[in-house]
Design a protein around this motif. Structure first.
Motif, short mmCIF file in Angstrom:
data_model
loop_
_atom_site.label_atom_id
_atom_site.label_comp_id
_atom_site.label_asym_id
_atom_site.label_seq_id
_atom_site.Cartn_x
_atom_site.Cartn_y
_atom_site.Cartn_z
N THR A 113 0.82 -1.21 0.00
CA THR A 113 0.00 0.00 0.00
C THR A 113 0.86 1.26 0.00
OG1 THR A 113 -1.81 -1.13 1.14
CG2 THR A 113 -1.77 1.28 1.25
N ILE A 114 1.86 1.32 0.88
CA ILE A 114 2.68 2.53 0.90
C ILE A 114 3.53 2.64 -0.36
CG2 ILE A 114 2.68 2.75 3.41
CD1 ILE A 114 5.47 1.53 3.50
N MET A 173 2.07 7.66 -6.37
CA MET A 173 0.97 8.44 -6.95
C MET A 173 0.94 9.84 -6.33
SD MET A 173 -2.16 5.68 -7.26
CE MET A 173 -2.28 5.39 -5.49
N PRO A 174 0.76 10.86 -7.13
CA PRO A 174 0.68 12.22 -6.59
C PRO A 174 -0.65 12.46 -5.89
CG PRO A 174 0.27 12.26 -8.95
CD PRO A 174 0.66 10.85 -8.61
N LEU A 195 -1.02 8.28 2.59
CA LEU A 195 0.31 7.74 2.85
C LEU A 195 0.69 7.94 4.31
CD1 LEU A 195 2.87 6.39 1.79
CD2 LEU A 195 3.70 8.64 1.08
N HIS A 196 0.32 9.07 4.88
CA HIS A 196 0.60 9.35 6.29
C HIS A 196 -0.05 8.28 7.16
CE1 HIS A 196 0.47 11.32 10.23
NE2 HIS A 196 1.38 12.17 9.78
N PHE A 197 -1.32 7.99 6.89
CA PHE A 197 -2.02 6.96 7.67
C PHE A 197 -1.34 5.60 7.52
CE2 PHE A 197 -4.94 3.38 7.82
CZ PHE A 197 -5.52 3.52 9.07
N HIS A 198 -1.01 5.24 6.29
CA HIS A 198 -0.50 3.89 6.05
C HIS A 198 0.96 3.72 6.45
CE1 HIS A 198 -3.99 1.91 4.37
NE2 HIS A 198 -4.30 3.05 3.76
N VAL A 201 6.72 12.83 4.21
CA VAL A 201 5.56 12.28 4.91
C VAL A 201 6.01 11.39 6.07
CG1 VAL A 201 3.48 10.87 4.69
CG2 VAL A 201 4.16 12.39 2.82
N LEU A 202 7.01 10.54 5.82
CA LEU A 202 7.51 9.65 6.87
C LEU A 202 8.06 10.45 8.04
CD1 LEU A 202 8.22 6.89 8.02
CD2 LEU A 202 10.35 6.96 6.69
N ASN A 203 8.80 11.50 7.76
CA ASN A 203 9.35 12.33 8.84
C ASN A 203 8.24 12.90 9.71
OD1 ASN A 203 11.99 11.87 8.03
ND2 ASN A 203 12.16 13.75 6.84
N ALA A 204 7.16 13.32 9.08
CA ALA A 204 6.02 13.86 9.84
C ALA A 204 5.38 12.77 10.69
CB ALA A 204 4.98 14.45 8.88
N VAL A 205 5.30 11.56 10.14
CA VAL A 205 4.75 10.43 10.88
C VAL A 205 5.62 10.11 12.10
CG1 VAL A 205 4.25 7.96 10.79
CG2 VAL A 205 3.57 9.42 8.90
N LEU A 206 6.93 10.08 11.90
CA LEU A 206 7.83 9.75 13.00
C LEU A 206 7.77 10.79 14.10
CD1 LEU A 206 10.95 8.55 10.95
CD2 LEU A 206 9.22 7.14 12.10
N VAL A 207 7.63 12.05 13.74
CA VAL A 207 7.48 13.11 14.74
C VAL A 207 6.19 12.91 15.53
CG1 VAL A 207 7.09 15.58 15.06
CG2 VAL A 207 8.89 14.80 13.50
#
Length: 244
Positions: free
Chosen positions: A182-183, A189-190, A196-199, A235-241
């Motif tokens: 999924t990710i 995809m734009p 993507l944040h959720f997944h 996006v991943l950096n925001a998720v990790l924060v």
């Protein structure tokens, strides 16, 4: 003689304590990266989702060579329709058929792998899907009463009963592998940063480590594209924060 014996015992004790430490370090090193099968899932999902069939075909070959079975790859391609639509999923399936035909003419006999069992007749899809989504979200109970759910309750029903029930209940891929696919698709995809944040969070809730998600970005960079990798990295950096 005593000095030699003492020196020998010292060396022996050092080795005895060092081997477990080395083994532990190697085990830790193993979980810092995705394995070959997991890495192969990423470009298959990405190129199916963005419709790049020229790059999808070698990615499919790499997946088979990495140990993915025919049915596991078919399952990735089928799942992609939930994120990229039937046309992209069907195009991916046709590309895979062509790859398998080419390999058969070369005498390559790929492993089919296990088949998906039938959906249980008594499965409460709404309940099952809600439980799966809650688990992926890291919640005890499923999300409810969000504005989008109230505005378009039908899409919430389809998400629970079809995506997280009909698709996720199939046993060919586990939840972790499905989230990785999924990710991979969403990163290619734009305009799907929110999903993507959720997944990304869901993938980590299935057991992926921060280091493995960073390795996912590296796979994107090398196998898919630098633009996609950079966008996904933000996006991943925001998720990790948010998780800290």
């Amino acid at each position: 003689m005593n000095k030699k014996r003492t020196a020998f015992l010292t060396i022996l004790m050092t080795l005895m304590f060092s081997f477990p430490a080395i083994a532990e370090a190697k085990n830790m090193e193993k979980v810092q990266t995705l394995n070959a099968r997991q890495q192969a899932i990423v470009p298959i999902a990405a190129f199916t989702a963005n419709g790049d069939l020229d790059k999808l075909k070698p990615a499919l070959v790499d997946g088979l060579d990495a140990g993915l079975t025919v049915n596991e790859i078919k399952e990735i391609l089928v799942q992609m329709y939930a994120y990229a639509g039937f046309p992209r999923s069907l195009n991916g399936i046709h590309a895979f058929m062509a790859v398998l035909d080419e390999r058969q003419t070369k005498g390559i006999d790929d492993e089919m792998g296990k088949e998906a069992g039938p959906t249980p007749a008594d499965l409460d899809k709404d309940k099952y899907g809600a439980e799966v989504r809650a688990k992926l979200a890291g919640l005890e109970t499923d999300i409810s009463s969000a504005k989008w759910q109230q505005f378009a309750p039908a899409i919430d029903t389809f998400l629970k009963e079809h995506l997280f029930a009909d698709i996720f209940v199939r046993a060919i891929l586990n939840h972790q592998e499905r989230e990785l696919a999924t990710i991979g698709a969403l990163a290619a995809m734009p305009g799907t940063e929110g999903q993507l944040h959720f997944h990304f969070g869901a993938a980590m809730n299935t057991g992926f480590s921060e280091a493995q998600m960073k390795d996912f970005i590296s796979v994107l960079d090398v196998k898919v594209g630098k633009k996609e990798a950079e966008s996904a990295r933000k996006v991943l950096n925001a998720v990790l924060v948010s998780r800290k």
